[in-house]
Design an enzyme around this catalytic site. Structure first.
Site, PDB file in Angstrom:
ATOM      1  N   GLY A   1     -26.979 -15.091 -41.607  1.00  0.00           N
ATOM      2  CA  GLY A   1     -26.385 -14.141 -42.267  1.00  0.00           C
ATOM      3  C   GLY A   1     -24.960 -14.099 -42.313  1.00  0.00           C
ATOM      4  N   CYS A   2     -24.503 -13.463 -43.509  1.00  0.00           N
ATOM      5  CA  CYS A   2     -22.944 -13.266 -43.536  1.00  0.00           C
ATOM      6  C   CYS A   2     -22.115 -12.764 -42.583  1.00  0.00           C
ATOM      7  CB  CYS A   2     -22.661 -12.250 -44.937  1.00  0.00           C
ATOM      8  SG  CYS A   2     -23.552 -10.768 -44.881  1.00  0.00           S
ATOM      9  N   TYR A   3     -22.718 -11.489 -41.787  1.00  0.00           N
ATOM     10  CA  TYR A   3     -21.867 -10.983 -40.617  1.00  0.00           C
ATOM     11  C   TYR A   3     -22.011 -11.753 -39.642  1.00  0.00           C
ATOM     12  CZ  TYR A   3     -21.795  -6.307 -43.166  1.00  0.00           C
ATOM     13  OH  TYR A   3     -21.559  -5.286 -44.117  1.00  0.00           O
TER      14      TYR A   3
END
Length: 310
Positions: free
Chosen positions: A116-118
Site C-alpha cells: 500500500g502507499c501509506y
C-alpha cells in the site's frame, strides 16, 4: 518470445498508470481485454491464463476472484495491487528494499502482493530501526500521513475535481479513517515487525499526486537512547546502494524550511528524512513519495521487472 503482461483492471487509476509506464516498452507484450468484455469472466480467465505475469488492479474481492480463476494454472505469475494478500504468508511482499534478500524473494515468487502507499512510507522508516534493534517491538508507534486525492481512485478524483458532482468535496484537506480501523494497519504492523497495533491517522489534500508519511519517536524510548545521527546512520546503512530510496543527509534536512508533498509527484523514487532536536529528545522520521509511483504503479512495475530478471 516477449513475456506477455495482462493488466486486469487497466482502466482504473493504478491500471492506467501501469499501462502508461509499459506503453513504450519493446521488450514486453501487453495483452488487453476489450473494455466491453472486461466483465466477461470466462474471457478474463483466458487472458489471465495467457499471461506470463498478470497485474491485478482491482478491489479486494475482485482480486481474490481473479486469483481463483488461475487455480491449477501455475504458469501465470501474479502481482496483486489490492489489500487482499499483503499479509498472506504465501505471498511475497513487494517492497524490494524491505530487507536483505527481499529482491530475490520477489524475483523468484509466483505470487507478489504490491504494498500500500501509506505502508510503503511508514515501513520504510520503521523496519530498519526494528531490524537494527533500536525500535522496541512494543513501542507505541504513531503514523501521520497526507496523500494526494488520486489515492482514492476514480470516485474520489471525481468528488475533488468535478464541482457538479453531487458529492463534491470542497475541503482542501480532510482526515479520514477516524475510528482507527484503516485497512493498511495489519500490513504496517506485520511488515514493520511491530507487536503493538500502530495508530494510523491518514488525510487527503487537494493535490492529485504526492504523499508525506511521518513517524515521530522519543529518542529516550529507543534502545540506548540514540542520537539523531545514529538513527540516520541506521537508515543510511539499510538503504545503501538502493537507487529508488534516498536517505537525505542530515545536514541537508537541517536546512529545509518545509517538505512539499508534491515534490516527487510523477516519479518513482522515495526520500527519507530525519528531523528533530537532540535537546528535546525527539525525532520525526519522514517519507516523501508519489502515492501512484513508489506507492502503487511504480512499485508494481519494479516488481514485474524483478520477476522478469530485469
Amino acid at each position: 518470445m516477449k513475456p506477455k503482461i495482462f493488466i486486469d483492471g487497466e482502466h482504473g487509476t493504478t491500471g492506467l498508470q501501469i499501462r502508461t509506464r509499459l506503453a513504450e516498452r519493446d521488450d514486453l507484450e501487453v495483452i488487453s481485454i476489450p473494455e466491453a468484455e472486461r466483465r466477461n469472466k470466462d474471457l478474463r480467465a483466458d487472458y489471465l491464463r495467457a499471461a506470463d505475469i498478470a497485474i491485478l488492479c482491482l478491489p479486494d474481492d475482485a482480486s481474490k476472484e481473479a486469483v481463483s480463476l488461475l487455480e491449477g494454472h501455475n504458469s501465470t505469475r501474479i502481482i496483486d495491487t489490492s489489500t487482499a494478500h499483503r499479509v498472506h504468508p504465501d505471498w511475497a511482499y513487494g517492497f524490494a528494499e524491505l530487507a536483505k534478500g527481499q529482491r530475490e524473494r520477489i524475483a523468484e515468487a509466483r505470487l507478489v502482493a504490491n504494498p500500500g502507499c501509506y505502508p510503503t512510507g511508514a515501513i520504510a522508516l520503521v523496519r530498519p530501526l526494528r531490524d537494527a534493534g533500536l525500535l522496541p517491538a512494543d513501542y507505541p508507534v504513531s503514523v501521520n500521513a497526507v496523500s494526494g486525492y488520486t489515492g482514492g481512485g476514480k470516485q474520489l478524483i471525481a468528488q475533488m475535481e468535478d464541482r457538479n458532482h453531487p458529492d463534491y468535496l470542497a475541503a482542501n484537506n480532510f482526515l479520514y479513517g477516524l475510528p482507527l480501523k484503516h485497512k493498511h494497519v495489519p500490513e504496517l504492523q506485520l511488515h514493520g515487525r511491530l507487536d503493538r497495533r500502530p495508530i494510523f491517522s491518514p488525510s487527503v489534500g487537494r493535490f492529485p499526486q504526492g504523499m508525506i508519511v511521518q513517524v515521530p519517536l522519543f529518542l529516550s524510548e529507543l534502545e540506548g537512547s540514540p542520537s539523531l545521527a545514529k538513527v540516520h546512520a541506521v537508515l543510511t546503512e539499510h538503504y545503501a546502494g538502493q537507487d529508488i530510496v534516498e536517505v537525505v543527509p542530515l545536514e541537508e534536512s537541517a536546512k529545509l524550511p518545509r517538505v512539499d508533498a508534491e515534490e516527487l509527484a510523477g516519479k518513482d523514487g522515495m526520500k527519507l528524512f530525519v528531523f528533530g532536536t537532540e535537546d528535546h529528545g525527539q525525532v520525526n522520521l519522514v517519507a516523501l513519495l508519489d502515492n501512484l509511483g513508489k506507492g502503487a504503479s511504480g512499485a508494481a512495475v519494479q516488481n514485474m521487472n524483478l520477476m522478469l530478471g530485469k
